[in-house]
Design an enzyme around this catalytic site. Sequence first.
Site, PDB file in Angstrom:
ATOM      1  N   GLU A  10     -23.659 -20.288  38.304  1.00  0.00           N
ATOM      2  CA  GLU A  10     -23.104 -18.930  38.409  1.00  0.00           C
ATOM      3  C   GLU A  10     -24.140 -17.991  38.989  1.00  0.00           C
ATOM      4  OE1 GLU A  10     -23.326 -17.703  33.752  1.00  0.00           O
ATOM      5  OE2 GLU A  10     -22.095 -19.440  34.217  1.00  0.00           O
ATOM      6  N   LYS A  27     -26.777 -14.766  39.092  1.00  0.00           N
ATOM      7  CA  LYS A  27     -27.651 -14.045  38.160  1.00  0.00           C
ATOM      8  C   LYS A  27     -27.504 -12.562  38.479  1.00  0.00           C
ATOM      9  CE  LYS A  27     -32.122 -14.054  35.952  1.00  0.00           C
ATOM     10  NZ  LYS A  27     -32.509 -12.646  36.046  1.00  0.00           N
ATOM     11  N   ASP A  43     -27.833  -8.607  38.356  1.00  0.00           N
ATOM     12  CA  ASP A  43     -29.019  -7.788  38.173  1.00  0.00           C
ATOM     13  C   ASP A  43     -28.642  -6.523  37.418  1.00  0.00           C
ATOM     14  OD1 ASP A  43     -31.662  -7.339  38.368  1.00  0.00           O
ATOM     15  OD2 ASP A  43     -31.679  -6.862  40.503  1.00  0.00           O
ATOM     16  N   TYR A  76     -19.789  -8.385  33.425  1.00  0.00           N
ATOM     17  CA  TYR A  76     -19.397  -9.790  33.558  1.00  0.00           C
ATOM     18  C   TYR A  76     -19.869 -10.556  32.327  1.00  0.00           C
ATOM     19  CZ  TYR A  76     -17.844  -9.896  38.437  1.00  0.00           C
ATOM     20  OH  TYR A  76     -17.150  -9.727  39.596  1.00  0.00           O
ATOM     21  N   LYS A 110     -34.257 -18.067  41.917  1.00  0.00           N
ATOM     22  CA  LYS A 110     -34.323 -16.754  42.564  1.00  0.00           C
ATOM     23  C   LYS A 110     -33.997 -16.763  44.055  1.00  0.00           C
ATOM     24  CE  LYS A 110     -36.548 -13.911  39.568  1.00  0.00           C
ATOM     25  NZ  LYS A 110     -36.246 -12.535  39.320  1.00  0.00           N
ATOM     26  N   CYS A 163     -34.245  20.041  68.899  1.00  0.00           N
ATOM     27  CA  CYS A 163     -33.861  18.628  68.852  1.00  0.00           C
ATOM     28  C   CYS A 163     -34.893  17.807  69.627  1.00  0.00           C
ATOM     29  CB  CYS A 163     -32.470  18.449  69.460  1.00  0.00           C
ATOM     30  SG  CYS A 163     -32.035  16.711  69.718  1.00  0.00           S
ATOM     31  N   CYS A 203     -32.886  16.447  73.005  1.00  0.00           N
ATOM     32  CA  CYS A 203     -32.351  17.291  74.087  1.00  0.00           C
ATOM     33  C   CYS A 203     -32.897  18.712  74.036  1.00  0.00           C
ATOM     34  CB  CYS A 203     -30.834  17.309  74.040  1.00  0.00           C
ATOM     35  SG  CYS A 203     -30.178  18.237  72.648  1.00  0.00           S
ATOM     36  N   CYS A 237     -28.572  18.911  65.388  1.00  0.00           N
ATOM     37  CA  CYS A 237     -28.779  19.341  66.766  1.00  0.00           C
ATOM     38  C   CYS A 237     -27.511  20.064  67.205  1.00  0.00           C
ATOM     39  CB  CYS A 237     -29.014  18.110  67.642  1.00  0.00           C
ATOM     40  SG  CYS A 237     -28.730  18.426  69.387  1.00  0.00           S
ATOM     41  N   CYS A 289     -26.114  16.148  74.206  1.00  0.00           N
ATOM     42  CA  CYS A 289     -27.336  15.511  73.706  1.00  0.00           C
ATOM     43  C   CYS A 289     -27.197  13.993  73.866  1.00  0.00           C
ATOM     44  CB  CYS A 289     -27.560  15.875  72.246  1.00  0.00           C
ATOM     45  SG  CYS A 289     -28.930  14.990  71.497  1.00  0.00           S
TER      46      CYS A 289
HETATM   47  S1  IVH Z   1     -27.560 -16.803  30.522  1.00  0.00           S
HETATM   48  C1  IVH Z   1     -29.661 -18.869  27.352  1.00  0.00           C
HETATM   49  N1  IVH Z   1     -26.333 -16.157  32.732  1.00  0.00           N
HETATM   50  O1  IVH Z   1     -30.838 -12.947  33.034  1.00  0.00           O
HETATM   51  C2  IVH Z   1     -29.404 -18.194  28.609  1.00  0.00           C
HETATM   52  N2  IVH Z   1     -28.135 -14.788  32.026  1.00  0.00           N
HETATM   53  O2  IVH Z   1     -33.399 -14.023  31.028  1.00  0.00           O
HETATM   54  C3  IVH Z   1     -29.147 -16.771  28.408  1.00  0.00           C
HETATM   55  N3  IVH Z   1     -28.552 -12.854  33.482  1.00  0.00           N
HETATM   56  O3  IVH Z   1     -31.553 -10.994  30.449  1.00  0.00           O
HETATM   57  C4  IVH Z   1     -28.832 -16.035  29.624  1.00  0.00           C
HETATM   58  N4  IVH Z   1     -26.965 -13.276  34.920  1.00  0.00           N
HETATM   59  O4  IVH Z   1     -29.314 -10.533  31.324  1.00  0.00           O
HETATM   60  C5  IVH Z   1     -27.315 -15.843  31.886  1.00  0.00           C
HETATM   61  N5  IVH Z   1     -25.128 -15.691  34.669  1.00  0.00           N
HETATM   62  C6  IVH Z   1     -26.099 -15.372  33.812  1.00  0.00           C
HETATM   63  C7  IVH Z   1     -26.920 -14.244  33.988  1.00  0.00           C
HETATM   64  C8  IVH Z   1     -27.934 -13.979  33.074  1.00  0.00           C
HETATM   65  C9  IVH Z   1     -27.934 -12.449  34.591  1.00  0.00           C
HETATM   66  C10 IVH Z   1     -29.716 -12.164  32.898  1.00  0.00           C
HETATM   67  C11 IVH Z   1     -29.588 -11.884  31.441  1.00  0.00           C
HETATM   68  C12 IVH Z   1     -30.936 -12.172  30.839  1.00  0.00           C
HETATM   69  C13 IVH Z   1     -31.691 -12.749  31.963  1.00  0.00           C
HETATM   70  C14 IVH Z   1     -32.189 -14.105  31.559  1.00  0.00           C
END
Ligand code: IVH
Length: 729
Positions: free
Chosen positions: A129, A131, A133, A270, A361, A460, A463, A478, A484
């Site tokens: 899935e 990650k 932010d 989510y 990452k 400007c 021109c 401008c 221009c």
């Molecule tokens: S699972 C045991 N799934 O990443 C695993 N974390 O350190 C627990 N995060 O602070 C986390 N997307 O906020 C999981 N699809 C995802 C995530 C996710 C973002 C963040 C979460 C946590 C950090 C993991």
Amino acid sequence: MTDLIPPAPAPDAPAAEHAAWLRATLAQHAHRYYVLDAPSLPDAEYDRLFQALQAIEAEHPELRTADSPTQRVIGQVLDGLAPVRHAVPMLSIETETDTTAQGALAFDERVRSALKLTEADPPVRYAAELKFDGLAINLRYEAGVLVQAATRGDGETGEDVTQNIRTISQIPLRLMWAPMLPAEGGSLPPEGARSALGRPGGGTAPTLPAVPAVIEIRGEVYMRRDDFERLNESQREKGEKTYVNPRNTAAGAVRQLDPAVTAQRPLSFYAYGVGEVQGWDLPPSHAGLLDAFVAMGLPVCADRVVAEGAQGLVDFHAAMGAKRDALPFDIDGVVYKVDDRALQQQLGFKTREPRWAVAHKYPAQEQLTRLLAIDIQVGRTGKMTPVAKLEPVFVGGTTVSNATLHNEDEARRKDVRVGDTVIVRRAGDVIPEVVGVVLERRPDDVGEPFDLYARLGGRCPVCASPIAREDGEVDWRCTGGLTCPAQRKQALLHWAGRRMMDIEGLGDKVVEQLVDSGLIRTLPELYKLGVAKLVELERYGEKSAQNLVAALDASKRTTLARFVYALGIRHVGEATAKDLARHFGAMDRIMDATEEQLQAVRDVGPVVARSLRAFFDQPHHREVVEQLRAAGIVWDEHDGSAEMDASMLPLAGKTLVLTGTLPTLGRDAARDLVEAAGGKVAGSVSKKTSYVIAGAEAGSKLDKARELGIPVLDEDGLRALLGGQTPRV
Ligand code: IVH
């Protein structure tokens, strides 16, 4: 689609029954609107039901329950956030910083070796899935009702942010457990959802699970990029401080002491895991758990797969990396989790991290670099934008050496000076921007505070026309208009844009040459360009010239909305252009409309109306329109009554989802056609979806369509639909 909504109580039924029915109905509609992105009720009708519930609750305060939709924004300003000890610690996740495929291979190897698997064993299945932010949140539901929300904190103890979290419309105040019962006259949820909840699939009367005494849902609160941009845009307009990035803004909003402030911030959520659970047998796989979340009415990101072995992970990492910029929110990587819960248990934990999960990452979307100079660019409407010239830096997957500073006020508010170390952000297709300065690193010989007017001597830079700033405006402009060259170039580029006239091959470099050489002074002159003239341009070959002439020809057949948008009228964006086209139906009617008539169009206020009038009051602009028509640009017009008859359009009331690559139609073109036929294009498949249009390499949306039994069509099928025929599925 009223299958999950029980019949309304009789008018003379007790108030309690009406209140319960209104709560359930409003929750269902909110779920369709906020989670499925497939509204099933006009806003006005929702408001009417909401007010009816408010009225009952005002008369009978004892009927006001914690899960009532009227109770989202309540609570008082706090002195501080109370600590919450987590029933099950909120772990962190190991991070694989090697952004190449190697990161995925290394994880799979660790898992296989810990499970003592040999080459003879089959690949491990992983739930992969995104990650997100944002900020991790634990939602505690007791007997199906949201009773507490807490931040992660140090993993053992977080902060109570319940009243703030309640303001997030996507988060259900009650899990959809009860409404999933086959109510009288209702139907069962889809097969997948039922078996995911541990119910016997198929058979006759299924045994219904009780609502679990406790279930803690874990997930991420985040802010979409468009919501973040809008928020900053409004801060800029108000002359207030802008926010640095969606993550910090979301985290700040969640930890607000005043829930009314949080309610003003557009937050999303989510779900991706569980904490404490009592009274429910978890599905045997992580993917099954996420399916169950969907059935409970929780938002779960559709960009997830079950990946087979290391190769599956590598593919997912690559696919999401390619898609990253097109996602509506920031991600900093992907997460892989061993899918099988039993295997997860076998793998266990290190001190603070499970051995069964890893975050892989992507390159960071923010970086530090040095500000070398501040240039001033002149835009399409004459707007002066200070642009930071940077020591090149790799950010968000590309090397950036220019970033916007938006306007003078903002550059001053941030106190950006030549020589400073600045934070650069590049996320999605938003242009790179300087979001802040690292004051601790300011050198002694740093430059002066930025002063745009003084720098330019009031003229400007392109021109030499005087520059001006209207009262209450943040931007200097401008005053040279299309005399221009800078404005002319930008106007041409805008005209040629993908969502405007879509002229392939008319990019930066050619436009630069066309204007600088004096070949093009007005838009219509574009269409007089022949191959002979084009090849005279420096480094412009015969083939490119032929292609550009062909592209110009091909672009002549367009829609009224695109044409209006392409003209580049101030304050008239794509959505407004579409509304104008739909409302007036013909170019002449738009050009002749009074400010009052213009304001009759949805979302057109006094500012937009004035701008349109001012534009068409200039005889020069009307001439341009005439000359463009004479050059052979055509679009369909209607007599303006079509708006009333929208229900007659072939796709009226239909929601389509596009997935994969169609043989001839681009994404935007397909969307335009669907919308012109009265249909709506949604981003995800739900029960509300009328058709899924699938092209090559269609992915999870196609699977979802099959699962839900939604008709799937190819491009020919779409064309049949557009033509008002019933396609073969
Ligand atoms: S699972 C045991 N799934 O990443 C695993 N974390 O350190 C627990 N995060 O602070 C986390 N997307 O906020 C999981 N699809 C995802 C995530 C996710 C973002 C963040 C979460 C946590 C950090 C993991």
